[in-house]
Design a protein around this motif. Structure first.
Motif, PDB file in Angstrom:
ATOM      1  N   GLU A 125     -56.726 139.469   6.821  1.00  0.00           N
ATOM      2  CA  GLU A 125     -56.399 140.408   7.828  1.00  0.00           C
ATOM      3  C   GLU A 125     -57.583 141.262   8.141  1.00  0.00           C
ATOM      4  OE1 GLU A 125     -53.308 142.869   5.789  1.00  0.00           O
ATOM      5  OE2 GLU A 125     -51.644 141.763   6.640  1.00  0.00           O
ATOM      6  N   SER A 126     -58.536 141.035   7.283  1.00  0.00           N
ATOM      7  CA  SER A 126     -59.974 141.780   7.427  1.00  0.00           C
ATOM      8  C   SER A 126     -60.825 140.961   8.312  1.00  0.00           C
ATOM      9  CB  SER A 126     -60.444 142.084   6.388  1.00  0.00           C
ATOM     10  OG  SER A 126     -60.759 141.071   5.447  1.00  0.00           O
TER      11      SER A 126
ATOM     12  N   GLU B 225     -49.715 131.369   9.613  1.00  0.00           N
ATOM     13  CA  GLU B 225     -48.734 131.632   8.734  1.00  0.00           C
ATOM     14  C   GLU B 225     -48.796 131.697   7.297  1.00  0.00           C
ATOM     15  OE1 GLU B 225     -45.868 128.743  10.049  1.00  0.00           O
ATOM     16  OE2 GLU B 225     -45.177 129.870  12.057  1.00  0.00           O
ATOM     17  N   LEU B 226     -49.640 130.864   6.708  1.00  0.00           N
ATOM     18  CA  LEU B 226     -50.155 130.558   5.300  1.00  0.00           C
ATOM     19  C   LEU B 226     -50.812 131.835   4.899  1.00  0.00           C
ATOM     20  CD1 LEU B 226     -50.536 129.351   2.795  1.00  0.00           C
ATOM     21  CD2 LEU B 226     -52.550 128.332   3.536  1.00  0.00           C
ATOM     22  N   MET B 227     -51.541 132.491   5.665  1.00  0.00           N
ATOM     23  CA  MET B 227     -52.448 133.428   5.258  1.00  0.00           C
ATOM     24  C   MET B 227     -51.420 134.859   5.461  1.00  0.00           C
ATOM     25  SD  MET B 227     -55.314 132.459   4.452  1.00  0.00           S
ATOM     26  CE  MET B 227     -55.994 134.170   4.144  1.00  0.00           C
ATOM     27  N   ILE B 228     -50.747 134.860   6.340  1.00  0.00           N
ATOM     28  CA  ILE B 228     -49.687 136.139   6.489  1.00  0.00           C
ATOM     29  C   ILE B 228     -48.825 135.920   5.253  1.00  0.00           C
ATOM     30  CG2 ILE B 228     -47.556 136.892   7.815  1.00  0.00           C
ATOM     31  CD1 ILE B 228     -48.972 135.775  10.417  1.00  0.00           C
ATOM     32  N   ASP B 229     -48.301 135.076   4.784  1.00  0.00           N
ATOM     33  CA  ASP B 229     -47.625 134.955   3.656  1.00  0.00           C
ATOM     34  C   ASP B 229     -48.374 135.415   2.357  1.00  0.00           C
ATOM     35  OD1 ASP B 229     -45.327 134.138   5.148  1.00  0.00           O
ATOM     36  OD2 ASP B 229     -45.533 131.855   4.662  1.00  0.00           O
ATOM     37  N   LEU B 230     -49.614 134.711   2.421  1.00  0.00           N
ATOM     38  CA  LEU B 230     -50.455 135.194   1.234  1.00  0.00           C
ATOM     39  C   LEU B 230     -50.673 136.700   1.170  1.00  0.00           C
ATOM     40  CD1 LEU B 230     -52.882 132.313   1.120  1.00  0.00           C
ATOM     41  CD2 LEU B 230     -50.813 132.712  -0.700  1.00  0.00           C
ATOM     42  N   ALA B 231     -51.075 137.253   2.367  1.00  0.00           N
ATOM     43  CA  ALA B 231     -51.494 138.899   2.488  1.00  0.00           C
ATOM     44  C   ALA B 231     -50.045 139.512   1.919  1.00  0.00           C
ATOM     45  CB  ALA B 231     -51.714 138.921   3.865  1.00  0.00           C
ATOM     46  N   ARG B 232     -48.917 139.169   2.463  1.00  0.00           N
ATOM     47  CA  ARG B 232     -47.504 139.627   2.020  1.00  0.00           C
ATOM     48  C   ARG B 232     -47.447 139.840   0.688  1.00  0.00           C
ATOM     49  NH1 ARG B 232     -44.427 136.959   4.793  1.00  0.00           N
ATOM     50  NH2 ARG B 232     -44.599 138.299   6.545  1.00  0.00           N
ATOM     51  N   GLU B 233     -47.572 138.589  -0.159  1.00  0.00           N
ATOM     52  CA  GLU B 233     -47.399 138.494  -1.538  1.00  0.00           C
ATOM     53  C   GLU B 233     -48.425 139.338  -2.397  1.00  0.00           C
ATOM     54  OE1 GLU B 233     -47.524 134.424  -2.814  1.00  0.00           O
ATOM     55  OE2 GLU B 233     -45.816 133.948  -1.614  1.00  0.00           O
ATOM     56  N   ALA B 234     -49.646 139.405  -1.752  1.00  0.00           N
ATOM     57  CA  ALA B 234     -50.667 140.163  -2.224  1.00  0.00           C
ATOM     58  C   ALA B 234     -50.476 141.696  -2.354  1.00  0.00           C
ATOM     59  CB  ALA B 234     -52.315 139.872  -1.773  1.00  0.00           C
ATOM     60  N   GLU B 235     -49.910 141.968  -1.207  1.00  0.00           N
ATOM     61  CA  GLU B 235     -49.803 143.524  -1.110  1.00  0.00           C
ATOM     62  C   GLU B 235     -48.402 144.015  -1.921  1.00  0.00           C
ATOM     63  OE1 GLU B 235     -48.214 146.665   2.596  1.00  0.00           O
ATOM     64  OE2 GLU B 235     -48.623 144.619   2.942  1.00  0.00           O
TER      65      GLU B 235
ATOM     66  N   GLU C 284     -47.973 142.619  -4.685  1.00  0.00           N
ATOM     67  CA  GLU C 284     -48.551 142.553  -6.147  1.00  0.00           C
ATOM     68  C   GLU C 284     -49.503 143.624  -6.375  1.00  0.00           C
ATOM     69  OE1 GLU C 284     -50.185 138.751  -6.761  1.00  0.00           O
ATOM     70  OE2 GLU C 284     -48.158 137.795  -6.591  1.00  0.00           O
ATOM     71  N   GLY C 285     -49.915 144.394  -5.335  1.00  0.00           N
ATOM     72  CA  GLY C 285     -50.811 145.245  -5.387  1.00  0.00           C
ATOM     73  C   GLY C 285     -52.250 145.242  -5.452  1.00  0.00           C
ATOM     74  N   VAL C 286     -52.732 143.741  -4.872  1.00  0.00           N
ATOM     75  CA  VAL C 286     -54.023 143.290  -4.925  1.00  0.00           C
ATOM     76  C   VAL C 286     -54.691 143.372  -3.883  1.00  0.00           C
ATOM     77  CG1 VAL C 286     -55.435 141.290  -5.272  1.00  0.00           C
ATOM     78  CG2 VAL C 286     -53.379 141.721  -6.605  1.00  0.00           C
ATOM     79  N   THR C 287     -55.533 144.338  -3.528  1.00  0.00           N
ATOM     80  CA  THR C 287     -56.384 144.846  -2.349  1.00  0.00           C
ATOM     81  C   THR C 287     -57.764 144.470  -2.600  1.00  0.00           C
ATOM     82  OG1 THR C 287     -56.688 147.094  -3.024  1.00  0.00           O
ATOM     83  CG2 THR C 287     -54.538 146.563  -1.945  1.00  0.00           C
ATOM     84  N   PRO C 288     -58.580 144.483  -1.484  1.00  0.00           N
ATOM     85  CA  PRO C 288     -60.032 144.574  -1.684  1.00  0.00           C
ATOM     86  C   PRO C 288     -60.837 145.739  -2.456  1.00  0.00           C
ATOM     87  CG  PRO C 288     -59.356 143.899   0.558  1.00  0.00           C
ATOM     88  CD  PRO C 288     -58.207 144.685  -0.173  1.00  0.00           C
ATOM     89  N   GLU C 289     -60.112 147.025  -2.468  1.00  0.00           N
ATOM     90  CA  GLU C 289     -60.861 147.791  -3.098  1.00  0.00           C
ATOM     91  C   GLU C 289     -60.249 147.968  -4.518  1.00  0.00           C
ATOM     92  OE1 GLU C 289     -58.555 148.030  -0.396  1.00  0.00           O
ATOM     93  OE2 GLU C 289     -60.150 148.652   1.214  1.00  0.00           O
ATOM     94  N   ALA C 290     -59.130 147.445  -4.981  1.00  0.00           N
ATOM     95  CA  ALA C 290     -58.845 147.128  -6.423  1.00  0.00           C
ATOM     96  C   ALA C 290     -59.934 146.224  -6.932  1.00  0.00           C
ATOM     97  CB  ALA C 290     -57.575 146.663  -6.513  1.00  0.00           C
TER      98      ALA C 290
END
Length: 819
Positions: free
Chosen positions: A726-727, A758-768, A770-776
């Motif tokens: 997304e970045s 579509e793969l990256m959208i799904d992975l970003a949704r799952e990471a969100e 799970e609380g995994v962000t670049p800042e974390a």
């Protein structure tokens, strides 16, 4: 005139000699038959005589002891056989009644048996009616029949005792006299074998070397045949005797001995040997069990003997074809009767050996010998000339299985093409040469495809990495030259050098200026013409202004005597080098490639901007987690199937590695490691450019043609699209690969982009979730990823690759925004 009449006169003399020999053998059979039997038996008795001689026993005593023992054994066996025959003769009346009862039961039980009896009765009645009608018509006018003639019978006079004695003695003394002659000849042969051999050598001529070789080979073959035949016969007769004894067939020992002796007669002997016990089993047992058991025993022993024991022991002991064995049996039987049938194989073996060493009798070896009369290249050429490509393929596959593909190319394939080219002088038409060339190319392509499909089963050594397609193999003049160029191309590919094959039309006057020389280092011109100097010089002169650094190698596959050395011809025509066989040409090309090769160093692509942020985005995406592998494998499979490619990958680029978190179609070795060096990855170019990349032929792309990793694993096609977070950081690529040059349509490329987004959208949704962000990630450090920290370099495989087509150098495709 004398030169043309000499072969005809020689043929007439040979035919006359053969006819006179046959006539002499026929009319002198009373002497030749005992002598042939004696020589044959001496082969069997010579080993024990030689063994006794090694014990320092005089030769005369050793011969006397061995011959006496043999006569005693034969006499004892004859006595036992006579006893068995007398016993069987006494029981014949009983056997006759049993057989009559069985025949009646068979006739009554057979379907339609009553109809047969009724038909027979009707025919007999009609016959009587016809006889009576004929008798009525023959009456005289006065109603009286003609008087029937009185029967007259001539009875022989009573034989005198002296006549009976003469008849009996005549029938007995004949075989006894023959046996006496055989024994006398055996004594002479065994007492003075060297003297007999010397006299035969002198009689045969003055060539001591050839005559000695003929005698040694004949003796070896006959001895081996007799020994192996005796072992085979005994392995059949002994079990037969025991089996018949257990079954209860009378005279089991007699039938076993008879079977052992009769099997010396080829083909007919086993049949005759089986008739006697089967007939006796039918006659003795009122039921059918004895006959069935006997038939089963004979069939089982024949199958074991014919399919196991004989092939194992015989091999090529006689050096005769099966047809020759049959013909020899017929010939010697007609010449000498039953004894000739027994002696047929050993005598014919001696004739075949004579035909091999005596030029005038060479036709005997051709007609009867088991050795092929045509060489492999002659057989292959004949099949192609006749249009029998299927049988030609079988011959080629047999030769490849016995030797190797490269040996077949150089020793059989090229020789076949030489025969076809030289057939011009014997009147072969252009159509014949074209048919041979077309069939030969079909054979070579079939063999190449077969062996490429199974490199691990057919390759004698690991296939070397290919070097793109730097060699151009061009036919010099015609179709046969094109077939020779194809052989050279396959030979070079087996050594890891990529090639292209072009027909002779590519260097025609109106086409030579359009020759595609991109990426070419060597041009190989193939000529089967015996005098190719003028043609090669003309083509080299036409090529010189255009080729620059490219070297020209001449393939002079059919160079005539007196044409000069290859080096001189290369200098006269302006070529770099010349070769007369495939192996020599391959070495020359290899040397040129080693001199012109650049170091196999992969130039790393430029690092993308904000590399540290990109690596943090990779960690934050969650794609490195182990539980994501099954999902990403399914994505890799889906994208490969969507664009019809054998390999699909979800490739992630770490700071030093490329990680195949999703993989489909990789080799077992690469699938096990799932990683490689980042410097050897094409996906790094996708990451650096942030744009799709399509490489239609890796071997012709200057960025990747020298990539050792890609060359070692045979990759030829690549298409990849970026995986953007997304970045807008590119963490890897969704790519497909193939081991042959391919193309990709714009629609298929757009489909890959859609799947990647579509793969990256799904992975970003799952990471969100799970609380995994670049800042974390930046605060807590990178996630633990065991797979991403291993640095084991995967070993290169030696997989055979087919390099075809010219290929095109691709450029990165323009970025396509997802729909």
């Amino acid at each position: 005139m004398s030169e043309t009449s000499a072969p005809s006169s020689s043929g007439i003399n040979t035919a006359a000699t053969v006819v006179l020999t046959i006539v002499a053998l026929y009319f002198g059979r009373e002497i030749f038959v005992p002598f042939a039997l004696a020589v044959l038996l001496s082969f069997m008795l010579a080993p024990p005589v030689n063994w006794l001689r090694r014990t320092h026993l005089p030769r005369s005593a050793a011969v006397l002891l061995v011959v006496s023992s043999a006569v005693a054994v034969i006499t004892g066996l004859s006595f036992l056989v006579g006893t068995q025959v007398v016993g069987l003769a006494n029981n014949l009346p009983t056997y006759q009644k049993t057989m009559q009862d069985k025949i009646r039961s068979i006739r009554a039980a057979a379907p339609g048996g009553g109809a047969i009896d009724r038909s027979t009765a009707v025919i007999q009645a009609l016959g009587r009616e016809l006889s009576e009608a004929t008798g009525t018509d023959s009456k005289n006018t006065d109603g009286k029949r003609d008087k029937e003639p009185l029967p007259v019978r001539i009875e022989p006079a009573e034989r005198q005792p002296l006549d009976v004695i003469k008849s009996v003695l005549g029938s007995v003394l004949g075989p006894v006299g023959t046996a006496g002659l055989v024994i006398v000849f055996i004594f002479f042969v065994l007492l003075a074998p060297s003297d007999l051999r010397d006299r035969f050598i002198r009689l045969a001529g003055s060539d001591l070397h050839r005559t000695t070789e003929a005698l040694n080979e004949a003796a070896s073959r006959v001895s081996r045949y007799l020994l192996m035949q005796l072992v085979v016969n005994a392995s059949y007769g002994v079990p037969l005797g025991f089996g018949l004894y257990l079954i209860g067939v009378p005279g089991a020992f007699l039938w076993a001995l008879l079977a052992t002796m009769l099997r010396f007669i080829p083909y007919l002997g086993p049949v005759i040997a089986a008739i006697f016990p089967l007939t006796l089993a039918f006659a003795v047992d009122p039921g059918w069990s004895m006959l069935l058991w006997t038939a089963a025993l004979v069939v089982i022993l024949e199958l074991i003997s014919n399919n196991l024991i004989e092939p194992w022991l015989y091999g090529s002991s006689t050096g005769m074809t099966p047809m020759a064995v049959i013909l020899s049996a017929i010939f010697w039987t007609l010449l000498w009767g039953p004894v000739g049938l027994f002696l047929a194989t050993p005598l014919t073996v001696c004739m075949v050996v004579m035909g091999r060493y005596v030029p005038q009798l060479a036709f005997i070896d051709v007609l009867l010998g088991s050795d092929p009369v045509l060489s492999p290249e002659e057989r292959l050429y004949q099949r192609l000339l006749a249009g029998n490509v299927e049988e030609a393929v079988e011959i080629a596959e047999t030769e490849v299985a016995e030797h190797s593909l490269l040996e077949f190319y150089d020793q059989v394939g090229m020789e076949t093409l030489r025969l076809a080219e030289n057939s011009r002088e014997r009147g072969a038409s252009k159509e014949d040469r074209r048919n041979v060339a077309d069939g030969f190319r079909a054979i070579v392509e079939d063999l190449h495809d077969m062996l490429t499909a199974k490199p691990e089963e057919t390759s004698e050594e690991p296939t070397r990495p290919w070097l793109g397609t730097p060699v151009l193999c061009i036919a010099g003049r015609g179709e046969l030259d094109a077939a020779a160029a194809l052989l050279l191309a396959h030979t070079l590919e087996s050594r890891g050098i990529g090639t292209r094959v072009l027909p002779a039309s590519a260097i025609a006057l109106d086409a030579i200026n359009n020759l595609d020389l991109a990426g070419v280092d060597v041009i190989c011109l193939s000529y089967l013409n015996p005098m190719p100097k003028a043609y090669a010089r003309f083509i080299c002169r036409r090529l010189k202004p255009r080729i620059g650094h490219i070297k020209i190698v001449l393939g002079l596959w059919n160079l005539a005597n007196g044409s000069g050395t290859p080096e001189k011809l290369a200098a006269d025509t302006g070529a770099h080098a010349a070769a007369t066989n495939l192996d020599m040409a391959a070495h020359i090309v290899e040397d040129i490639m080693q001199q012109t090769a650049v170091p196999l160093v992969a130039v790393p692509p430029p690092l993308p901007a904000e590399e540290m942020e990109r690596l943090q985005a990779l960690q934050a995406s969650g794609v490195l987690a182990a539980d994501k592998t099954p999902l990403l494998d399914r994505i890799a499979r889906s994208v490969a199937e969507a664009v019809d490619m054998p390999i699909g990958l979800v490739s992630l680029i770490d700071d030093s590695l490329q990680l195949w978190k999703g993989a489909f179609g990789l080799s077992e070795e690469l699938l096990k490691s799932r990683q490689a060096s980042r410097d050897s990855s094409i996906c790094t170019h996708v990451v650096a450019s942030n744009a799709p990349l399509v490489v239609e032929d890796i071997a012709r792309d200057p960025r990747f043609a020298r990539n050792e990793f890609l060359r070692g694993h045979g990759f030829r096609f690549y298409a990849g699209v970026p995986l953007r977070t997304e970045s807008s950081h590119v963490i890897g690529s969704l790519c497909v690969m193939d081991k042959k040059p391919r193309t990709l349509s714009p629609r298929e490329l757009k489909l890959m982009l859609v799947i990647a987004d579509e793969l990256m959208i799904d992975l970003a949704r799952e990471a969100e979730l799970e609380g995994v962000t670049p800042e974390a990630v930046q605060a807590n450090g990178p996630l633990d990823s065991t797979e991403s920290t291993e640095t084991t370099e995967p070993a290169e495989t030696a997989e055979a690759v087919e390099i075809t087509g010219t290929g095109t150098q691709s450029v990165p495709a323009s970025p396509v925004k997802p729909a």
